[in-house]
Design a protein around this motif. Sequence first.
Motif, mmCIF file in Angstrom:
data_model
loop_
_atom_site.group_PDB
_atom_site.id
_atom_site.type_symbol
_atom_site.label_atom_id
_atom_site.label_comp_id
_atom_site.label_asym_id
_atom_site.label_seq_id
_atom_site.Cartn_x
_atom_site.Cartn_y
_atom_site.Cartn_z
ATOM 1 N N SER A 144 36.745 14.970 -17.215
ATOM 2 C CA SER A 144 37.241 14.566 -18.733
ATOM 3 C C SER A 144 38.511 15.325 -19.050
ATOM 4 O O SER A 144 39.276 14.741 -19.613
ATOM 5 C CB SER A 144 36.227 14.799 -19.524
ATOM 6 N N ILE A 145 38.650 16.671 -18.773
ATOM 7 C CA ILE A 145 39.721 17.216 -19.084
ATOM 8 C C ILE A 145 41.076 16.835 -18.463
ATOM 9 O O ILE A 145 41.115 16.876 -17.294
ATOM 10 C CB ILE A 145 39.636 18.701 -19.231
ATOM 11 N N PRO A 146 42.125 16.263 -19.004
ATOM 12 C CA PRO A 146 43.081 15.948 -18.438
ATOM 13 C C PRO A 146 44.180 16.856 -18.078
ATOM 14 O O PRO A 146 43.870 17.976 -18.406
ATOM 15 C CB PRO A 146 43.868 15.045 -19.564
ATOM 16 N N VAL C 50 24.479 12.356 -28.149
ATOM 17 C CA VAL C 50 25.831 13.116 -28.302
ATOM 18 C C VAL C 50 26.803 12.635 -28.164
ATOM 19 O O VAL C 50 27.697 12.689 -29.151
ATOM 20 C CB VAL C 50 25.543 14.272 -27.274
ATOM 21 N N ALA C 51 26.992 11.688 -27.077
ATOM 22 C CA ALA C 51 28.370 10.984 -26.850
ATOM 23 C C ALA C 51 28.526 9.954 -27.888
ATOM 24 O O ALA C 51 29.839 9.902 -28.341
ATOM 25 C CB ALA C 51 28.278 10.329 -25.374
ATOM 26 N N SER C 52 27.581 9.246 -28.316
ATOM 27 C CA SER C 52 27.925 8.219 -29.526
ATOM 28 C C SER C 52 28.380 9.011 -30.573
ATOM 29 O O SER C 52 29.192 8.345 -31.295
ATOM 30 C CB SER C 52 26.631 7.491 -29.537
ATOM 31 N N MET C 300 30.932 10.431 -21.013
ATOM 32 C CA MET C 300 29.514 10.607 -21.168
ATOM 33 C C MET C 300 28.939 9.373 -21.404
ATOM 34 O O MET C 300 27.634 8.908 -20.815
ATOM 35 C CB MET C 300 29.216 11.574 -21.995
ATOM 36 N N LEU C 301 29.496 8.745 -22.424
ATOM 37 C CA LEU C 301 28.878 7.435 -22.825
ATOM 38 C C LEU C 301 28.650 6.496 -21.646
ATOM 39 O O LEU C 301 27.698 5.809 -21.595
ATOM 40 C CB LEU C 301 29.709 6.696 -23.994
ATOM 41 N N GLY C 302 29.910 6.330 -21.114
ATOM 42 C CA GLY C 302 29.869 5.356 -19.924
ATOM 43 C C GLY C 302 28.808 5.921 -18.727
ATOM 44 O O GLY C 302 28.222 4.846 -18.334
ATOM 45 N N ASP C 303 28.712 7.233 -18.291
ATOM 46 C CA ASP C 303 27.819 7.608 -17.633
ATOM 47 C C ASP C 303 26.201 7.129 -18.139
ATOM 48 O O ASP C 303 25.484 6.824 -17.172
ATOM 49 C CB ASP C 303 27.841 9.370 -17.651
ATOM 50 N N ALA C 304 26.032 7.398 -19.389
ATOM 51 C CA ALA C 304 24.781 7.303 -19.932
ATOM 52 C C ALA C 304 24.451 5.868 -19.768
ATOM 53 O O ALA C 304 23.443 5.466 -19.370
ATOM 54 C CB ALA C 304 24.506 7.714 -21.296
#
Lengths: 311, 344, 314
Positions: A144-146, C50-52, C300-304
Amino acid sequence: MFRFIVRRLLQMVLTFIGATLLVYALMFSNQGSPARVIQSLVGERPVTPAQVQALTERYHLNEGFWVQYGYYMKGLLHLDFGTSLTGRPIGDMIAQAWPVTIRLAVIGVLFAVLFGVTAGVVAGIRRSGIFDNATLILTLLLISIPTIVLAPVAQFFFGIKLGWFPPTAGGDPTWWALVLPGLVLGSLSLATYSRLTRTSVAENLRADYVRTAKAKGLPPRRVIGVHVLRNSLIPVVTYIGIDIGGLMSGAIITEGVFNIPGVGFNLFRGIRTEDGPLVVGFVSLLVIVFLVANLIVDIMYAVLDPRIRYE
Amino acid sequence: MTDIKAQIDVLPGLDKTAPLLQVNDLHVEFRTANGVARAVNGANFTLQAGETLAILGESGCGKSVTAQAIMGILDTPPGYVTKGEVRYRGLDLLKLPEEQRRKVRANRIAMIFQDALSALNPVFSVGFQLDELSRVHRGMSKQDARKRSVELLDLVKIPAAKQRVTDYPHQFSGGMRQRVMIAMALALDPEVLIADEPTTALDVTVQAQIMTLLAELRRERNMGLILITHDMGVVADVADRISVMYAGKVVEEAGVFDIYARPSHPYTKALLESIPRLDLRGQQLNVIKGLPPNLMNIPPGCAFNPRCGYAQDVCRADPPPPAYQVAGDRTARCHFWKDVLGDE
Amino acid sequence: MSNLESIAAAETPAANPAPTGPPGGAKTDKPRSLAGDAWRDLRRNPIFWVASALVLLVVVMALVPQVFTPADPASCALSRQYAPPSGRAWFGYDFQGCDLFARTVYGARASIQVGVFAMLLAGAIALVVGLSSGYFGGWVDNILSRFTDIVLGIPILLAAIVLGKRLAGDRQGTGIWTVVIVLGVLGWTTASRVMRSSVISAKNQDYVAAARMLGAGHGRIMFRHILPNALAPFVVVMTIALGGFISVEATLSFLGIGLKAPAISWGIDISSSTVRVRENATPLIAPSAFLAMTVLAFIMLGDAIRDAFDPKLR
């Protein structure tokens, strides 16, 4: 197998032509008089009429688009990448910048493969363990960290604050000076390799042939170390080739932040100074590298997975 | 023929007079997030040398799980053997340490699987996968192992064995692949062969060839063969004895002729009746109404009772029916076996 | 960047085309649909919440930054250069004397705006290309796939650089739409591939043949029957791609070819604060942290979502 290679080569040539055409068209498609074209190329730099005349001739700006493209391609095939607006032949610049970038890339890839694949294998075997979850979280963060965050922050933290590594590389950098930027460059790849390996290993552990291997009374070390691993590593190894693209993009930032005079840095500077021909030249080179890497990857894929060979 | 029996370890506790394989009261359960699935609930089998035992039953009745438990290749977690014995010539395999158990696999008890394409490793040549057995278990050299592998391919009648030994699994047809699996299973001259639905994935004609091959090899080596299947047609030709399984239990066990002629369990009877018959043309097909039970929620008493035409109250309550002795070599888990027998 | 999408595609299984799952749970025997199962799993997953929450936070920041800070990010005074945090300016001031917290909060707008619109554009292209490619097959598929290969053949950042320069030319302005177009036009490839493979596996299902027999035309089959079942992996890739777009936008702005002043972007801030990091590190840390967190939230959202739809994890 031979036919497979030939086919892929043809595809690659096609893609190469398409990609370079796209790049060229994006930069140079006809937008008006040569003067305007030159102006848009150099951005905000002032140009004298004499320079306009010289550039017009050099880049054949008076002629049609396809002719220009033809000259460009001809140049490429002779490995002539043109001349930068600063006057230096781009080919020279590439020859000088290339070795540093390769060293950087080697550090990055080695780091990523060593730690990433190993972590992925362990995580895949012990799914849902503490190691697995920790790896998942860590890799998620790394992905995630660019790079534009990771590079400066790493430089600040490890280079300046803690002083473990030299914060910039400069001139003709030593291997040690390239370690921190190499790690930064490799970290995104590491995270990706790790996840990919983990998924692949976890999937393969559930495969039917694993059951057969167990039924054959093979020791667990052989079942995993030979049977599972060989199948699991195929997507990972092939992915490494595709990753070259990501590495190149990362290198642009990393070399810029750490002041490494490599290919990425030159491109970085070329963009900043709006040196159009340089940008196009370097991008074309990188496209070629990317395509060749993909070709090698495809061939390796066929070598590793016999099912592909006989398509 | 290469002498393969040369260096077999001697296992302690083997009794040459005991039956080749005896499974007593085997219980296997799968513990999942949604509950515990009781896949095998007291299975009993006996296999003698030179005999073919067929385990017959619908999908999900626990037959494959039993086979895997015998071999010791259950996925643990989530599968656990909670009770019972698996005696190979008197020696309880379940009590052996894993090291020794591993030596029994493929050496004494071998297994072949249903879908040979996925059961064979796609990235290694057939020769490599055959060589492995000789090299790992017998310490043979590469050349010797390869020679042995070619012999094995000849044994299962794969033409041009010498050339084909370097081919990959996907380069063989379905029937050929299954022969390769059989060759792998027989590589170390085991005494027991478990065949888990070996022909389900094959055409009918190829099916017949494979079954003939299996029968021949079994005869030549005097092996015990356990044939797991749901196909009653295949069974009739090949088996000596049949064990019918339902919801993890053996509900009927008998010789093949007895079962086909006069079944003594309602489930077996219903299975036989559901086979379409040409001489009953024009009539409605028989089906067994209802569905097999959810293994997390097996009904009390006899698991078949919701679908059974003979069921009475005693069938719906615990304890479940014991294995009644119908004849010298027949058992049936049904309170009303006499009625079933009589109704034929 | 393209890395993110590759992982997303590599780890996402092809769509499960069956409209209903196997019957029978532990308690009830109601037939369950894949979407219903997925929603249930999603609800139980703490990462999803959490992501949401993070995503919601950033979106709100983008929509109504005034709620978070009364300060004006554009009102800078050199007299306040590097002034420390105070009650009015929680993060202090940057090298130009601008309220750092305000700049960081307002920076969310550019990121979300670019991310969302780029995603919509890329998504639309990917949908059309992937759906047509998978559904019609034959020469349509051939041409579209070759085209996809070509666009894929250029690493996204490089292409963005070239395209961005071309589109921006010597135009004034912040360049938001330039960036949106660049990202949208280059970022659809992975999603399109994923859609294509989902469509191909859905196409061969019996219910499609049944619909065809009943006289349904191409459009109806594509949108009413195939698309709903092919949607899940597509959504996963697009969500993760959103994170990627935000990251690329920041990178382009960092390089000076994305958004330009007076637009407020985390990339711009990171770029200007990197060179001055020895003077004061806070102007680097603040936008970096926010950027990383935002990208993280989308991934994280996509992962979930992907985990919820993955039949193999049941």
